[in-house]
Structure formats: C-alpha cells, structure tokens
Design an enzyme around this catalytic site. Sequence first.
Site, PDB file in Angstrom:
ATOM      1  N   TYR A 137      -2.052  -0.292  10.595  1.00 23.27           N
ATOM      2  CA  TYR A 137      -2.286  -0.991   9.332  1.00 23.27           C
ATOM      3  C   TYR A 137      -1.132  -0.741   8.364  1.00 23.27           C
ATOM      4  O   TYR A 137      -0.563  -1.673   7.795  1.00 23.27           O
ATOM      5  CB  TYR A 137      -3.610  -0.525   8.697  1.00 23.27           C
ATOM      6  CG  TYR A 137      -3.681  -0.840   7.217  1.00 23.27           C
ATOM      7  CD1 TYR A 137      -3.837  -2.148   6.773  1.00 23.27           C
ATOM      8  CD2 TYR A 137      -3.567   0.169   6.264  1.00 23.27           C
ATOM      9  CE1 TYR A 137      -3.870  -2.448   5.421  1.00 23.27           C
ATOM     10  CE2 TYR A 137      -3.604  -0.122   4.905  1.00 23.27           C
ATOM     11  CZ  TYR A 137      -3.755  -1.427   4.488  1.00 23.27           C
ATOM     12  OH  TYR A 137      -3.779  -1.710   3.145  1.00 23.27           O
ATOM     13  N   ARG A 161      -6.165  12.478  -3.693  1.00 15.91           N
ATOM     14  CA  ARG A 161      -5.656  11.107  -3.752  1.00 15.91           C
ATOM     15  C   ARG A 161      -5.606  10.622  -5.197  1.00 15.91           C
ATOM     16  O   ARG A 161      -6.267  11.148  -6.082  1.00 15.91           O
ATOM     17  CB  ARG A 161      -6.564  10.154  -2.948  1.00 15.91           C
ATOM     18  CG  ARG A 161      -6.659  10.473  -1.459  1.00 15.91           C
ATOM     19  CD  ARG A 161      -5.375  10.188  -0.720  1.00 15.91           C
ATOM     20  NE  ARG A 161      -5.492  10.450   0.706  1.00 15.91           N
ATOM     21  CZ  ARG A 161      -5.265  11.632   1.282  1.00 15.91           C
ATOM     22  NH1 ARG A 161      -4.885  12.672   0.537  1.00 15.91           N
ATOM     23  NH2 ARG A 161      -5.386  11.780   2.585  1.00 15.91           N
ATOM     24  N   LEU A 164     -13.505   6.613   0.753  1.00 18.35           N
ATOM     25  CA  LEU A 164     -14.414   7.640   0.244  1.00 18.35           C
ATOM     26  C   LEU A 164     -15.470   7.094  -0.707  1.00 18.35           C
ATOM     27  O   LEU A 164     -16.671   7.290  -0.512  1.00 18.35           O
ATOM     28  CB  LEU A 164     -13.600   8.732  -0.461  1.00 18.35           C
ATOM     29  CG  LEU A 164     -14.419   9.782  -1.226  1.00 18.35           C
ATOM     30  CD1 LEU A 164     -15.238  10.628  -0.260  1.00 18.35           C
ATOM     31  CD2 LEU A 164     -13.495  10.665  -2.077  1.00 18.35           C
ATOM     32  N   SER A 188       0.830  -1.209   0.000  1.00 20.07           N
ATOM     33  CA  SER A 188       0.000   0.000   0.000  1.00 20.07           C
ATOM     34  C   SER A 188       0.858   1.250   0.000  1.00 20.07           C
ATOM     35  O   SER A 188       1.974   1.254   0.545  1.00 20.07           O
ATOM     36  CB  SER A 188      -0.869  -0.011   1.267  1.00 20.07           C
ATOM     37  OG  SER A 188      -1.428   1.251   1.521  1.00 20.07           O
ATOM     38  N   LYS A 225       2.024  -3.359   6.676  1.00 24.54           N
ATOM     39  CA  LYS A 225       2.447  -3.471   5.273  1.00 24.54           C
ATOM     40  C   LYS A 225       3.962  -3.200   5.167  1.00 24.54           C
ATOM     41  O   LYS A 225       4.675  -3.901   4.440  1.00 24.54           O
ATOM     42  CB  LYS A 225       1.676  -2.487   4.396  1.00 24.54           C
ATOM     43  CG  LYS A 225       0.197  -2.815   4.259  1.00 24.54           C
ATOM     44  CD  LYS A 225      -0.039  -4.112   3.515  1.00 24.54           C
ATOM     45  CE  LYS A 225      -1.493  -4.331   3.147  1.00 24.54           C
ATOM     46  NZ  LYS A 225      -1.744  -5.635   2.529  1.00 24.54           N
TER      47      LYS A 225
END
Length: 345
Positions: free
Chosen positions: A152, A234, A203, A127, A156
């Site tokens: 989180y 983003r 979103l 990510s 990763k």
Amino acid sequence: MPEKCILVTGGAGYVGSHSVIELIAAEYSVVVLDNLVNASMESIRRVEEIVGKKIQTYNVDLLDKKAVEEVFGKHKFSAVIHFAGLKAVGESCDLPLLYYKTNVGGTVNLLEVMKENGVNNLVFSSSATVYGTPQYLPLDEKHPIGGCTNPYGKTKYFIEEILRDLSNAEKQWNIVILRYFNPVGAHKSGKIGEDPQGPPNNLMPFVAQVAVGRRSELKVYGSDYDTPDGTGVRDYIHVVDLAQGHVAAIKKVEEGCGSKTYNLGTGHGYSVLDMVKAFEKASGKSIPYSKVERRLGDIASCYADAALAKTELPWTAQKNLDEMCEDLWRWQSTNPNGFRSADGK
C-alpha cells in the site's frame, strides 16, 4: 455551473466526504466519482443533508477509462482531488497485484484523461507511509522516501514518483501531494464519519467500535517499543482539519505552483494508551484492551513536521485531541453500525 468545478475521486469515502463539505463551504462546485468498493452512497446522501444541495455523483471505477472519459465529457473541471484507492495495509500484503493495478493503474488512467481534457491541476492524497521507518523525527518533507514497509505504501510512493516525473516533463501541470498522518474524528454533526468495511485497520475506529459494543476488546500490538509507555506513537489529525488542508491545496494549484509536497499532521505524537484514555474521557465508556505481540511492519514512533504547510499553503491543524475523540464518539454512538444501519448494506 460555477467556473471552478472540482472532481473528487473517492469522494464518498472518509476523507473524501469531509473534503466535499469543506470545498462547498469554500464556494466550489463539486462532482464525485467513486466505485463504492470502500464507501456508501449513504455517505453522499448525508453530505447533501449537511450542505443543503445535491451533489452530482458517478459510480465509476478509475480502471474503466471509457467511463472516466464520459464523466470528463459532461463537466468542465478546473482541478481534481484524487482520493480513490485501496488503503488496507494488511490486505495489500496479501493482494499486492490488486493494489498496484487499482492504485497505480487507476491513477495513470485518471492522469491520461485529465491531459486529454486540458485539466492540469491536481491534489493527490498520499501518506506518511512513504517515509518508511523514520531516520529522524519529526518527519519533514526532506526525509528520504521509498523505504515503504508494505505494498500500500509503495503504491503511494510510486504514484508520487509518477507525478513528479509528469510535472518535470510537462510544465503546465500544477500538482500538490499531501502526505497524511493519521486522520481521526468526524464531522461535528455526527452524520458522517469513518465507516470501515469489516474489521477496522486503524486504531481509533476499532476503539470506537469497542466503546459502542461491536467488538469485545482492543488488541494493543506491541508494548515494548522505545516510547514513554511502550506502545506505538502516532500523529493523529482531525479529519476536518485534513479536509481544510485540501481546500488550501486547491487554492495553491490554482495559483500555478508546479509540483509541491506537504505533510498534513499536528506535529504531536500520542501513544496507543494516550488515545485509549482520551476516548474513555470523551465517551464515558471503559475500553478493555490486551497487549499482544508487535505487528510486522509497524514502527515505534511517527509524527510530522508540518511547518512547510503552515508557511506555504498556509494551513495548520486547529482541533485538539479532545475534539477528535468527542466528534468520533458522536458519530459512532449515533451510528453504531456505520452507514449500513441506514442503507441496509
């Protein structure tokens, strides 16, 4: 069974299920392993409808190492794509031990079983969160990593470090780490798409649920960022483009690539309000929203430099913002309650 059989952990999930379709289209045989904590067997049933064949699926948790060993005992895998893991940023802040145990511990179990069975080709679902707060934009693979703003993201990052250490120590491993930006959209059939359990953390699923009447309004977290309209920017990528990136990555590990890392994004940043407007256009629905305080850990802007993936995989995102929103609306409008309306979950 064909020679090239791919194990897809987390294959019933959002990105996993779309990747299974693209792998089968590329003439791979696929086996899915998923504990169904964040997914539904209805997803696999729909994938089977789309591809016109049965998909061997095991309801197995990576923390159950014996069960994972049994799956490897039944199949000869040429490679593994590892999607499985918990992924809610907010939940990871409340339940860090669960995230470290599930994501890091589950991955170590998987790697040990792969090693025992001589399976040394891996594509890992990472990510853009590993970059933390951007020091420059667009983000390329040389950008410093590890300044993650939540557990989180740290899981990763830690898994990436484990994979790099493994590749350095044992040269037979071929590993491609894919750093996603923001997956959106759905398969063009409308049969599968993102189906968050509980309130969406991202979103666009939230926007889609407002459009379909499941939620009353969107909360826009932060409207005073240093961006064109004050809302967060983003890099949104169509999930089918992302899935095709995994097929390209499988071909890369089959070549014998050592350890490689690639960003998968479009290179374009869109603000929250850009996305709301695009979705209103695609759906013909008005999206009521209110502006509220920023969320802890959110950053102003984040978008990719995906030039390395274009050069080396070679892969590049094909689908535009309109297609992302149209495909998402097709999925959400025909499945207002996600997969639960079909399987009663």
